[in-house]
Design an enzyme around this catalytic site. Structure first.
Site, PDB file in Angstrom:
ATOM      1  N   CYS A   2      32.496 -66.896  19.380  1.00 48.31           N
ATOM      2  CA  CYS A   2      32.419 -68.037  20.285  1.00 48.31           C
ATOM      3  C   CYS A   2      33.815 -68.357  20.822  1.00 48.31           C
ATOM      4  O   CYS A   2      34.817 -67.974  20.227  1.00 48.31           O
ATOM      5  CB  CYS A   2      31.877 -69.243  19.541  1.00 48.31           C
ATOM      6  SG  CYS A   2      30.316 -68.897  18.722  1.00 48.31           S
ATOM      7  N   TRP A  92      28.181 -67.683  21.181  1.00 47.84           N
ATOM      8  CA  TRP A  92      27.509 -66.382  21.102  1.00 47.84           C
ATOM      9  C   TRP A  92      26.658 -66.498  19.843  1.00 47.84           C
ATOM     10  O   TRP A  92      27.181 -66.494  18.730  1.00 47.84           O
ATOM     11  CB  TRP A  92      28.545 -65.266  20.995  1.00 47.84           C
ATOM     12  CG  TRP A  92      27.937 -63.907  20.842  1.00 47.84           C
ATOM     13  CD1 TRP A  92      27.747 -63.220  19.677  1.00 47.84           C
ATOM     14  CD2 TRP A  92      27.435 -63.057  21.872  1.00 47.84           C
ATOM     15  NE1 TRP A  92      27.149 -62.014  19.928  1.00 47.84           N
ATOM     16  CE2 TRP A  92      26.949 -61.885  21.264  1.00 47.84           C
ATOM     17  CE3 TRP A  92      27.336 -63.183  23.266  1.00 47.84           C
ATOM     18  CZ2 TRP A  92      26.374 -60.840  21.985  1.00 47.84           C
ATOM     19  CZ3 TRP A  92      26.775 -62.139  23.981  1.00 47.84           C
ATOM     20  CH2 TRP A  92      26.315 -60.985  23.346  1.00 47.84           C
ATOM     21  N   ASN A 118      33.590 -71.350  15.402  1.00 43.96           N
ATOM     22  CA  ASN A 118      33.434 -69.912  15.642  1.00 43.96           C
ATOM     23  C   ASN A 118      33.436 -69.259  14.271  1.00 43.96           C
ATOM     24  O   ASN A 118      34.313 -69.539  13.464  1.00 43.96           O
ATOM     25  CB  ASN A 118      34.617 -69.407  16.479  1.00 43.96           C
ATOM     26  CG  ASN A 118      34.616 -67.895  16.636  1.00 43.96           C
ATOM     27  OD1 ASN A 118      33.573 -67.254  16.544  1.00 43.96           O
ATOM     28  ND2 ASN A 118      35.794 -67.333  16.885  1.00 43.96           N
ATOM     29  N   GLY A 119      32.444 -68.413  13.973  1.00 43.38           N
ATOM     30  CA  GLY A 119      32.390 -67.752  12.670  1.00 43.38           C
ATOM     31  C   GLY A 119      31.028 -67.927  12.034  1.00 43.38           C
ATOM     32  O   GLY A 119      30.061 -68.286  12.711  1.00 43.38           O
ATOM     33  N   GLU A 501      28.138 -38.360  17.634  1.00 40.54           N
ATOM     34  CA  GLU A 501      28.789 -39.525  18.237  1.00 40.54           C
ATOM     35  C   GLU A 501      30.172 -39.157  18.790  1.00 40.54           C
ATOM     36  O   GLU A 501      30.557 -39.599  19.877  1.00 40.54           O
ATOM     37  CB  GLU A 501      28.890 -40.663  17.198  1.00 40.54           C
ATOM     38  CG  GLU A 501      29.585 -41.926  17.666  1.00 40.54           C
ATOM     39  CD  GLU A 501      28.876 -42.654  18.813  1.00 40.54           C
ATOM     40  OE1 GLU A 501      27.769 -42.261  19.206  1.00 40.54           O
ATOM     41  OE2 GLU A 501      29.489 -43.605  19.335  1.00 40.54           O
ATOM     42  N   GLU A 508      31.595 -38.986  27.549  1.00 43.76           N
ATOM     43  CA  GLU A 508      31.509 -40.138  28.448  1.00 43.76           C
ATOM     44  C   GLU A 508      32.873 -40.696  28.837  1.00 43.76           C
ATOM     45  O   GLU A 508      33.026 -41.247  29.919  1.00 43.76           O
ATOM     46  CB  GLU A 508      30.620 -41.236  27.862  1.00 43.76           C
ATOM     47  CG  GLU A 508      31.114 -41.849  26.579  1.00 43.76           C
ATOM     48  CD  GLU A 508      30.138 -42.875  25.993  1.00 43.76           C
ATOM     49  OE1 GLU A 508      29.288 -43.393  26.716  1.00 43.76           O
ATOM     50  OE2 GLU A 508      30.254 -43.145  24.780  1.00 43.76           O
ATOM     51  N   HIS A 524      22.727 -19.728  14.266  1.00 42.54           N
ATOM     52  CA  HIS A 524      21.445 -19.388  14.886  1.00 42.54           C
ATOM     53  C   HIS A 524      21.551 -19.338  16.408  1.00 42.54           C
ATOM     54  O   HIS A 524      20.538 -19.416  17.101  1.00 42.54           O
ATOM     55  CB  HIS A 524      20.367 -20.381  14.441  1.00 42.54           C
ATOM     56  CG  HIS A 524      20.143 -20.360  12.956  1.00 42.54           C
ATOM     57  ND1 HIS A 524      19.560 -19.292  12.305  1.00 42.54           N
ATOM     58  CD2 HIS A 524      20.496 -21.236  11.986  1.00 42.54           C
ATOM     59  CE1 HIS A 524      19.530 -19.532  10.994  1.00 42.54           C
ATOM     60  NE2 HIS A 524      20.110 -20.708  10.779  1.00 42.54           N
ATOM     61  N   LYS A 623      26.671 -50.521  31.267  1.00 44.60           N
ATOM     62  CA  LYS A 623      26.669 -51.026  29.892  1.00 44.60           C
ATOM     63  C   LYS A 623      25.243 -51.186  29.368  1.00 44.60           C
ATOM     64  O   LYS A 623      24.956 -50.857  28.231  1.00 44.60           O
ATOM     65  CB  LYS A 623      27.414 -52.369  29.844  1.00 44.60           C
ATOM     66  CG  LYS A 623      27.513 -52.970  28.445  1.00 44.60           C
ATOM     67  CD  LYS A 623      28.430 -52.144  27.552  1.00 44.60           C
ATOM     68  CE  LYS A 623      28.440 -52.612  26.113  1.00 44.60           C
ATOM     69  NZ  LYS A 623      28.884 -51.541  25.201  1.00 44.60           N
TER      70      LYS A 623
HETATM   71  C1  F6R Z   1      27.551 -44.811  24.313  1.00 50.64           C
HETATM   72  C2  F6R Z   1      26.726 -45.948  24.646  1.00 50.64           C
HETATM   73  C3  F6R Z   1      25.300 -45.706  24.989  1.00 50.64           C
HETATM   74  C4  F6R Z   1      24.398 -46.768  24.339  1.00 50.64           C
HETATM   75  C5  F6R Z   1      22.943 -46.571  24.814  1.00 50.64           C
HETATM   76  C6  F6R Z   1      21.991 -47.554  24.152  1.00 50.64           C
HETATM   77  O1  F6R Z   1      28.873 -45.173  24.062  1.00 50.64           O
HETATM   78  O2  F6R Z   1      27.180 -47.063  24.674  1.00 50.64           O
HETATM   79  O3  F6R Z   1      24.900 -44.433  24.588  1.00 50.64           O
HETATM   80  O4  F6R Z   1      24.493 -46.650  22.955  1.00 50.64           O
HETATM   81  O5  F6R Z   1      22.855 -46.734  26.210  1.00 50.64           O
HETATM   82  O6  F6R Z   1      22.335 -48.886  24.441  1.00 50.64           O
HETATM   83  P1  F6R Z   1      21.758 -50.071  23.594  1.00 50.64           P
HETATM   84  O7  F6R Z   1      22.284 -49.951  22.208  1.00 50.64           O
HETATM   85  O8  F6R Z   1      22.212 -51.319  24.288  1.00 50.64           O
HETATM   86  O9  F6R Z   1      20.257 -49.933  23.611  1.00 50.64           O
END
Ligand code: F6R
Length: 628
Positions: A2, A92, A118-119, A501, A508, A524, A623
């Site tokens: 927050c 938040w 906040n916390g 990952e 990306e 394989h 995002k």
């Molecule tokens: C990679 C990344 C994406 C998200 C994916 C799912 O760095 O950020 O691969 O992990 O788009 O997003 P959420 O978790 O919001 O469903």
């Protein structure tokens, strides 16, 4: 995560509060509010406050996501004149939905006291029960409100606001930065912190406080840090800082050279760096507040009953991208601890095949945003087929969380960088906590074993901090790989999802071709691609397949690959088969991905920078992906 602002000594406080809340918007928020001590008989524009002899608390609050500060500005247009101490907050949500009733500031029963926070207060449930038994009426679902009522109790007994706040802080456990005002001490703000940030400022007869520097920069450069377990009393033009035990201390003055934009990134070059450094807190906060007095796991927000969970004979986890990789880690842990089959599926595939689910299936949707269309449609399909649906989300009351039977929140705070970092780590931790909870309910692991793993998880934040501190070593390795174009990321057991990952991050952010592979599968087919110039990044932290992993690494090295290994500190056997080693502090194998992924985030970040790319804005990516 927050945002907090407070000022005393400013006769027209509303514009200052709103301006500061705007400066804190980058942190993300779902609701907002302000409260001030005002002259005379004025009352509460939002809820519950009454007039009093020495002025009154005036308060407005608004929910509505990123519109809430704008809504607040409309509501505050009617603020009475004559402002004394004033506080503002962007929330938040962690405990309780993002509604106006749960927005801060929170008041006590008299409405003459207001507090922002906040916390997370870990023992809020027991304090709430105690306060209600003593006759207090709590009007929100937040952990914060208990603090207002605890202060009220002591002030009713004659304590001053600073004394009552100090005594309240002795009762609460957890992480907090707080600011409290009282109509009985119109020009005083009392602030304190433990584990979450708070800064103080002085300027021309004013005293200010904020959760971070951007909120203060427009008003003063005389900024001071408040340390953990210190309490500050702010009065117009003055600051008094003491420890929680009342010993006076001199606050450290900070040198502010940043502009607002740099300050929003906390002095880091970009949000991704800032968020990587927030990972210890993201993990710690996700673990906070999950254990009862006897150490047993309690998942308050879960909503699914023990009987529901005892009936489960299969788990599906559906997710996309980094969330999918977190789910893959959880598969190893849950199958090992709970002995139920766990299938992990890419959400966009799951919904279009004919998955076999029924009332005994638990379908877990994992999504940082809680809005990703592929995942929300997948869990909707699972619900249609009769499965119990649990959502792991970082956003309280996200659309997926609202539609699910149960929810488990990660508490990473808002993630602004497009590439997921702190949310990914928090997801692994939340899913593993879920696994341990299932083991507890189903009795598949003894309490001592569950306790041992939870204890190991609780030290992860410190280990992540250690791993982050080695960024310079990662930079050195990255600088030797700038000409490389082909990368393989290999792992076995829980190292496999870490490899996936690491490869995703490199693709990306640095736009480099990177394949994530289970190391045993290489022979394989894909081993045909290994040649001098190929970079192989191997996850060689200790797990049950570590020796086999080293044999796989030897195979690629003998074919000319440059080998970079993530290895446990001091593991010379791994170092012997590597060209470069990224050392990490060792931990319990099933939770090791939380540490192992950190140098891979840093590697992708550094290679992105070396290739001239902005890690906060990777091309072609959004995002939150709300299309198919
Ligand atoms: C990679 C990344 C994406 C998200 C994916 C799912 O760095 O950020 O691969 O992990 O788009 O997003 P959420 O978790 O919001 O469903």
């Amino acid at each position: 995560m927050c945002g907090i602002i407070g000022v005393t000594g400013e006769a027209d406080a509303v514009p200052l509060l709103l301006g500061a809340l705007h400066q804190l918007e980058y942190r993300g928020y779902d609701s907002a509010g302000i409260a001030m001590v005002v002259d005379g008989e004025s009352a509460d524009a939002g809820a519950g406050a009454g007039p009093g002899p020495a002025g009154a608390i005036w308060r407005v609050r608004a929910a509505g996501g990123t519109d809430s500060v704008a809504k607040l500005a409309e509501l505050a247009a009617d603020a009475p004149q004559g402002h004394h101490a004033a506080i503002g907050h962007t929330r938040w949500a962690t405990h309780g939905s993002p509604t106006a009733e749960n927005a801060h500031p929170h008041t006590d029963c008299t409405g003459r006291l207001a507090i922002i926070h906040n916390g997370i207060i870990e023992n809020h449930a027991e304090l709430r029960a105690e306060l209600e038994a003593a006759g207090h009426t709590l009007t929100s679902a937040t952990d914060t409100e208990v603090m207002a009522h605890l202060i009220e109790q002591d002030m009713a007994g004659g304590a001053s606001l600073p004394e009552a706040t100090r005594s309240m802080l002795r009762r609460v456990r957890g992480a907090f930065s707080i600011a409290a005002i009282s109509a009985d001490e119109p020009d005083t703000i009392v602030a304190a912190r433990r584990s979450t940030p708070l800064v103080l400022g002085l300027h021309d007869g004013m005293a200010l406080l904020a959760s971070d520097i951007p909120a203060l920069i427009g008003h003063t450069r005389r900024v001071f840090a408040l340390a953990d377990d210190e309490l500050a009393v702010l009065r117009p033009g003055s600051l008094e800082v003491t420890t929680l035990d009342g010993v006076a201390v001199e606050p450290e003055q900070l040198t502010i050279t940043w502009d607002v934009e740099a300050a929003q990134k906390g002095g880091f070059a970009d949000f991704m760096s800032k968020e990587m450094h927030e990972q210890p807190d993201a993990v710690a906060d996700t673990l906070l507040d999950r254990r009862g007095r006897g150490g047993e796991l309690i998942l308050d927000e879960m909503r699914l009953s023990a009987d529901d969970l005892r009936a489960i004979d299969k788990v599906f986890i559906v997710a996309c991208g980094s969330s999918y990789h977190a789910a893959l880690v959880a598969k190893y842990a849950i199958e090992h601890w709970v002995k139920v089959p766990v299938e992990v599926d890419i959400a966009s595939e799951f919904r279009y095949r004919d998955p076999v689910l029924n009332g005994r299936t638990l379908c877990v949707g994992v999504s940082q945003s809680g809005e990703t269309l592929d995942t929300s449609e997948a869990v909707r399909e699972a619900a249609r087929l009769g499965a119990k649906v649990l959502v792991v989300s970082n956003v309280v009351d996200s659309s997926m969380a609202r539609a699910a039977d149960g929810v488990l929140y990660t508490r990473a705070g808002p993630e602004i960088g497009v590439a997921s970092t702190k949310c990914h780590l928090a997801q692994i931790v939340a899913l593993e906590v879920l696994g341990l909870y299932l083991a507890q309910i189903l009795g598949t692991q003894p309490a001592s074993k569950i306790n041992e793993i939870l204890n190991a998880m609780e030290v992860l934040p410190g280990l992540i901090t250690e791993a982050l501190a080695r960024a310079g070593d990662v930079d050195d390795v990255a600088s030797k790989l700038t000409d490389a174009r082909d990368f393989f990321f290999l792992g076995r057991h829980v190292g496999y999802p870490v490899a996936l990952e690491g490869a995703l991050k490199l693709k990306e952010l640095a736009y480099l071709r990177a394949e994530g592979y289970p190391a045993g599968e290489l022979k394989h087919g894909p081993i045909a691609l290994i040649e001098p110039g190929t970079v192989v990044v191997g996850i060689a932290t200790r797990n049950p397949l570590w020796e086999k992993m080293l044999s796989n690494v030897a195979e690629v090295r003998s074919r000319g690959a440059t080998v970079v290994l993530v290895a446990d500190d001091g593991d010379e056997e791994s170092a012997a088969v590597a060209d470069h080693v990224l050392w990490v502090p060792p931990t319990y194998p099933l939770i090791a991905p939380v540490i192992g992924v950190v140098p891979l985030q840093q590697l992708a970040y550094r290679l992105a920078r070396l290739h001239g790319h902005d890690p906060d804005r990777p091309r072609n990516l959004a995002k939150t992906v709300t299309v198919e």
